[in-house]
Design a protein around this motif. Structure first.
Motif, mmCIF file in Angstrom:
data_model
loop_
_atom_site.group_PDB
_atom_site.id
_atom_site.type_symbol
_atom_site.label_atom_id
_atom_site.label_comp_id
_atom_site.label_asym_id
_atom_site.label_seq_id
_atom_site.Cartn_x
_atom_site.Cartn_y
_atom_site.Cartn_z
ATOM 1 N N SER A 153 0.828 -0.854 0.242
ATOM 2 C CA SER A 153 0.296 -0.020 -0.128
ATOM 3 C C SER A 153 0.724 1.146 0.004
ATOM 4 N N TYR A 154 1.069 1.779 -0.920
ATOM 5 C CA TYR A 154 1.821 2.947 -1.072
ATOM 6 C C TYR A 154 0.976 4.728 -0.606
ATOM 7 N N TRP A 155 1.970 5.093 -0.450
ATOM 8 C CA TRP A 155 0.805 6.354 0.849
ATOM 9 C C TRP A 155 1.926 7.820 0.671
ATOM 10 N N ALA A 156 3.297 7.344 0.400
ATOM 11 C CA ALA A 156 4.430 8.780 0.418
ATOM 12 C C ALA A 156 5.454 8.131 -0.511
ATOM 13 N N GLY A 157 4.472 7.867 -1.974
ATOM 14 C CA GLY A 157 5.703 7.857 -3.352
ATOM 15 C C GLY A 157 6.184 6.575 -3.111
ATOM 16 N N PRO A 158 6.690 6.471 -4.249
ATOM 17 C CA PRO A 158 7.416 5.220 -5.289
ATOM 18 C C PRO A 158 8.444 4.728 -3.818
ATOM 19 N N SER A 209 -11.037 -7.035 4.753
ATOM 20 C CA SER A 209 -12.204 -6.764 4.117
ATOM 21 C C SER A 209 -12.463 -5.078 4.924
ATOM 22 N N ASP A 210 -11.030 -5.505 6.150
ATOM 23 C CA ASP A 210 -11.109 -4.524 7.033
ATOM 24 C C ASP A 210 -9.888 -3.938 6.771
ATOM 25 N N ILE A 211 -8.564 -4.889 6.473
ATOM 26 C CA ILE A 211 -7.358 -3.912 7.209
ATOM 27 C C ILE A 211 -6.397 -3.448 5.262
ATOM 28 N N ILE A 212 -7.497 -4.183 3.910
ATOM 29 C CA ILE A 212 -6.712 -4.334 2.982
ATOM 30 C C ILE A 212 -7.996 -3.110 2.287
ATOM 31 N N TYR A 213 -9.251 -3.343 2.869
ATOM 32 C CA TYR A 213 -10.303 -2.556 1.914
ATOM 33 C C TYR A 213 -9.878 -0.877 2.587
ATOM 34 N N LEU A 214 -9.665 0.040 4.065
ATOM 35 C CA LEU A 214 -9.278 0.568 4.312
ATOM 36 C C LEU A 214 -8.286 1.277 3.806
ATOM 37 N N ARG A 215 -7.641 0.840 3.486
ATOM 38 C CA ARG A 215 -6.313 1.169 2.571
ATOM 39 C C ARG A 215 -6.687 1.424 0.839
ATOM 40 N N THR A 216 -7.895 1.012 0.539
ATOM 41 C CA THR A 216 -8.158 0.714 -1.295
ATOM 42 C C THR A 216 -9.325 1.988 -0.903
ATOM 43 N N ASN A 217 -10.252 1.110 -0.440
ATOM 44 C CA ASN A 217 -11.558 2.611 0.032
ATOM 45 C C ASN A 217 -12.001 3.149 0.786
ATOM 46 N N VAL A 218 -11.355 3.850 1.741
ATOM 47 C CA VAL A 218 -11.317 4.717 2.741
ATOM 48 C C VAL A 218 -10.148 5.562 2.068
ATOM 49 N N ARG A 219 -9.135 5.041 3.123
ATOM 50 C CA ARG A 219 -7.706 6.598 2.712
ATOM 51 C C ARG A 219 -7.541 6.476 0.942
ATOM 52 N N LYS A 220 -7.214 5.332 -0.102
ATOM 53 C CA LYS A 220 -7.834 5.849 -1.429
ATOM 54 C C LYS A 220 -6.080 5.612 -1.392
ATOM 55 N N GLU A 221 -5.550 4.377 -1.209
ATOM 56 C CA GLU A 221 -4.246 4.780 -1.079
ATOM 57 C C GLU A 221 -4.093 3.754 -2.162
#
Length: 333
Positions: A153-158, A209-221
């Motif tokens: 999960s990328y959130w601060a550049g490549p 559906s918690d820890i990956i979903y949080l990143r894809t659908n909520v934080r939009k990482e």
């Protein structure tokens, strides 16, 4: 005394002063960050203490212009000993008021191939601040592991990504292990603070559906899934190593470290348990480049170039096409 001896003596003194000044600068900066992240005062008081400390360091450096600077050096070295002594008293804890998402950490019991995990997280996330908490107990048959996936999960550049490992089973269930910072309820993540014992290290087990979903659908990482090549026995041993680490951290806390004890270095240490010859690489530290590391060593499933694998690995569009229902199946379509 000959001219060459005089020049040599001056050179030695100059080198000694240079090295001492360099030490003062480096230690003064390190101690300033340590004070900022660890002193139990408000920002104004901490800032004042750091200003005084840096003024002392500057005074010592200016004193190096004189030949008689021994007392100032002695004072600074005495303060160094005091600060190191204080730093050595800072210990990780299990008893803080934690942020809700890391309030519990995973523990497990093993009975042959059957493993029961306690505190598996299954939060229903609406936003990062609006969620329904749920912790549950799950039992898994390790003889029925069918897949092992690495999520990045990328959130601060490549170069920087959070790394998670997911195990899939014949019955369609998946459980994700993630080494995470264990924030207190009032804290926010700081990569610099991660160098200065600000956070403990937590092992979290959770539903995709918690820890990956949080990143894809909520934080939009930007999240990528890479299937890993692992024989069944090695997959079982890797799962058990995560259970063992979860039990260890639940009994004896450890500090998170941005460089040496984070989500990716945990995976590397686990891989070393399976293959002690598994080589270290800068991409273990720069976690965003981990797929290239795994590709070079033949750990990634599916053929093609690394760029083709990366393109197929992106799950954001599929993840965001629906909600939590059927999430694990949807991201694998």
């Amino acid at each position: 005394m000959s001219m060459s001896s005089i020049l040599k003596s001056k050179s030695v003194r100059f080198l000694g002063k240079f090295l001492f000044i360099l030490f003062v600068i480096i230690f003064a900066l390190w101690a300033s960050f340590a004070m900022w992240f660890q002193l139990p005062f408000g920002e104004a008081v901490r800032g004042s203490v750091i200003v005084v400390w840096l003024a002392i360091a500057g005074w010592v450096i200016l004193g190096e212009r004189n030949k008689r600077c021994g007392r100032k050096r002695f004072l600074f070295l005495l303060l160094v000993c005091v600060i190191i002594g204080w730093w050595s008293t800072i210990r990780p804890s299990l008893g803080r008021i934690w942020a809700p998402e890391v309030a519990r950490t995973v523990q497990g019991t093993v009975d042959g191939d059957m493993v029961t995990l306690f505190n598996v997280r299954d939060f229903d996330w609406q936003t990062v601040d609006d969620y329904t908490p749920d912790w549950k107990e799950e039992t898994y048959d390790l003889s029925k592991i069918t897949t092992v996936d690495t999520f990045l999960s990328y959130w601060a550049g490549p170069a920087i990504a959070h790394t998670l490992l997911s195990f899939g089973f014949e019955d369609g269930r998946h459980v994700v292990f993630s080494g995470e910072i264990r924030k207190e309820h009032h804290e926010v993540y700081s990569s610099i603070g991660g160098f200065f014992r600000e956070f403990e290290l937590a092992m979290i087990a959770a539903e995709e559906s918690d820890i990956i979903y949080l990143r894809t659908n909520v934080r939009k990482e930007d999240v990528y899934r890479y299937p890993i090549k692992l024989p069944p026995q090695q997959a079982k041993e890797l799962f058990l190593s995560y259970v063992a680490m979860g039990n260890q951290l639940a009994a004896k806390p450890k500090f998170y470290n941005t460089l040496t004890a984070n989500c990716t270095t945990i995976i590397f240490h686990m891989a070393r348990l399976l293959d002690p010859s598994f080589p270290f690489d800068y991409r273990v530290l720069l976690s965003g480049y981990l797929p290239g590391y795994l590709y070079d060593h033949g750990w990634l499933e599916n053929g093609g170039t690394l760029e083709e694998l990366r393109e197929r690995a992106s799950i954001d569009a599929r993840a965001q096409a629906g909600g939590r229902e059927g999430y694990s199946q949807r991201i694998r379509q």
